[in-house]
Design a protein around this motif. Structure first.
Motif, mmCIF file in Angstrom:
data_model
loop_
_atom_site.group_PDB
_atom_site.id
_atom_site.type_symbol
_atom_site.label_atom_id
_atom_site.label_comp_id
_atom_site.label_asym_id
_atom_site.label_seq_id
_atom_site.Cartn_x
_atom_site.Cartn_y
_atom_site.Cartn_z
ATOM 1 N N LEU A 49 57.722 46.986 -106.420
ATOM 2 C CA LEU A 49 56.437 47.358 -105.829
ATOM 3 C C LEU A 49 55.422 46.217 -105.926
ATOM 4 C CD1 LEU A 49 56.047 51.022 -107.146
ATOM 5 C CD2 LEU A 49 56.749 50.288 -104.871
ATOM 6 N N LEU A 347 58.366 48.417 -98.872
ATOM 7 C CA LEU A 347 57.455 48.911 -99.910
ATOM 8 C C LEU A 347 57.321 50.428 -99.835
ATOM 9 C CD1 LEU A 347 55.384 48.360 -102.151
ATOM 10 C CD2 LEU A 347 53.659 48.039 -100.378
ATOM 11 N N GLN A 350 60.379 51.907 -101.309
ATOM 12 C CA GLN A 350 60.384 51.802 -102.757
ATOM 13 C C GLN A 350 59.459 52.836 -103.390
ATOM 14 O OE1 GLN A 350 62.593 49.552 -103.999
ATOM 15 N NE2 GLN A 350 62.252 50.483 -105.995
ATOM 16 N N LEU A 351 58.301 53.075 -102.761
ATOM 17 C CA LEU A 351 57.383 54.101 -103.260
ATOM 18 C C LEU A 351 58.043 55.481 -103.229
ATOM 19 C CD1 LEU A 351 53.997 53.009 -101.627
ATOM 20 C CD2 LEU A 351 54.454 53.209 -104.081
#
Length: 424
Positions: A49, A347, A350-351
């Protein structure tokens, strides 16, 4: 393109050696405890992140090849360090390097694929990458399972060393790639425009923002539940044996490998958003089947079969997504921001992978009925968001086959021979 795909597959092959055993290695083999293992996995995710917001700009300014080379070496050092990590600080430090390196690889590889493909061919290119990565992960996990021995830390040093070697192989293969200079790629090369725009430009792109929201829901409702909520639900509510989880994951991979190119023929001539909407419906059915496995009153054999079928249905949806979502990110990106768009979407993924287990794990273990209902609704939300996104796209963005030119001869710019002219 062949070299990029081969390097991507080999890096996935290396990851397959360690991903299934990461938690067990830290908690049991190194005897650092379950709490430390959770911290190490969280640090792994947090490192991704942290670096992803910066990796996109680096890719756009420097190009994907140097960024990928740095990321591969970083991940390789992290893998070796993890293999020899016998203390909490060592494991945490290795997780930082490994998480940061592997996180940057995907947007860099995706940008290279964009540079080496025209819009009409990206669907097949990204489908091939997804197919090869899953095949590599599956084979790596299979071989890793034959080598692993929880009573011998040395066997894990071997696994992490193989992973590190595969990252270096990826760097070596990518280092030999000379990006083509085709006129078709003029719009995807880094330019002075890469110095401007940034996050503000991306957030001002309504279609991309909607795609990121859709992507978060996609990854939250699927990948974010595989090893946490759904696994907890299966063992607690459905009475599934832990060994069955491995069979279910194998079924998921098998469906992807077998169905990918069959599905591709179906996807290529249809609107991307309608394909994504269909995935939402398929996953809603998958969650209902999981509900039957845990909340129904059938035999244990029926519950086990239903649970494995859930993972298989997820695999079918994944095979449909691979040729649609990643190419769509590339097609939405402005000429000088392909890397930034790929990194932003990575991103978001990944969150979702960080939030998914935190939400789904406790629900899957204790709130069985609400857990299933929640994710049936999330899956139907995918369908709603996909239909809504379709209104923001141009016809060519939603269905690239519309932009395919019927003639390929003109593009070659070859003068006609006198004999051929006379014959005509």
């Amino acid at each position: 393109m062949r070299r990029i795909q081969a390097g991507s597959a080999l890096s996935a092959f290396g990851l397959g050696f360690t991903v299934p055993y990461f938690y067990v290695y830290v908690a049991q083999v190194r005897d650092l405890g379950a709490a430390t293992a959770g911290i190490v996995l969280a640090v792994f995710a947090m490192a991704a992140l942290v670096v992803l917001p910066f990796s996109g700009r680096a890719i756009d300014r420097r190009g994907p090849v140097p960024v990928l080379l740095v990321a591969s070496v970083l991940a390789s050092v992290g893998a070796v360090a993890m293999g020899f990590a016998s203390s909490v600080p060592a494991a945490v430090g290795a997780a930082v390097l490994l998480g940061a390196g592997t996180a940057v690889m995907q947007p860099a590889l995706a940008t290279m694929i964009v540079w080496c493909s025209a819009p009409a061919g990206r669907t097949r290119a990204f489908a091939m990458q997804f197919f090869l990565q899953n095949l590599g992960l599956g084979i790596g996990g299979l071989i890793g399972g034959l080598l692993v021995d929880t009573s011998r830390p040395g066997s894990f040093i071997l696994l992490f060393s193989i992973e590190a070697a595969m990252f270096l192989v990826l760097a070596a293969v990518v280092g030999t790639v000379r990006m083509p200079g085709s006129p078709a790629l003029q719009g995807t090369r880094p330019s002075e425009g890469a110095k401007g725009g940034g996050l503000r430009a991306l957030l001002g792109h309504k279609a991309m923002v909607q795609l990121c929201v859709l992507g978060f829901v996609l990854f939250f409702a699927c990948y974010g539940q595989f090893e946490s909520g759904l696994a907890a639900y299966g063992t607690e509510a459905a009475g599934i044996q832990p060994s069955t989880l491995g069979i279910a994951l194998a079924a998921n991979t098998a469906v992807i490998v077998v169905a990918q190119f069959v599905v591709l023929r179906f996807v290529e001539r249809r609107k991307r958003t309608r394909v994504i909407a269909a995935v939402g419906l398929i996953w809603a059915v998958a969650w209902m089947v999981a509900g039957y496995a845990g909340l129904g009153h059938g035999s244990q054999a029926m519950a086990t079969a239903a649970f494995i079928s859930t993972y298989a249905l997820f695999g079918l949806g994944e095979a449909m997504l691979s040729p649609t979502v990643a190419p769509l990110v590339a097609d939405l990106a402005p000429e000088s921001m392909v890397g930034s768009y790929n990194s932003a979407f990575a991103l978001v993924k990944q969150l979702a992978l960080a939030v998914g287990p935190a939400v789904g794990g406790p629900m899957g273990a204790a709130l069985h009925g609400p857990y299933i209902v929640t994710f049936v609704l999330f899956s139907l939300g995918i369908t709603f968001l996909a239909v809504r996104l379709g209104r923001q796209l141009t016809p060519e963005q939603d269905q690239p086959s519309l932009a395919v030119k019927p003639s390929k001869v003109v593009a070659r710019h070859e003068p006609a021979r006198e004999s051929e002219t006379a014959a005509a």
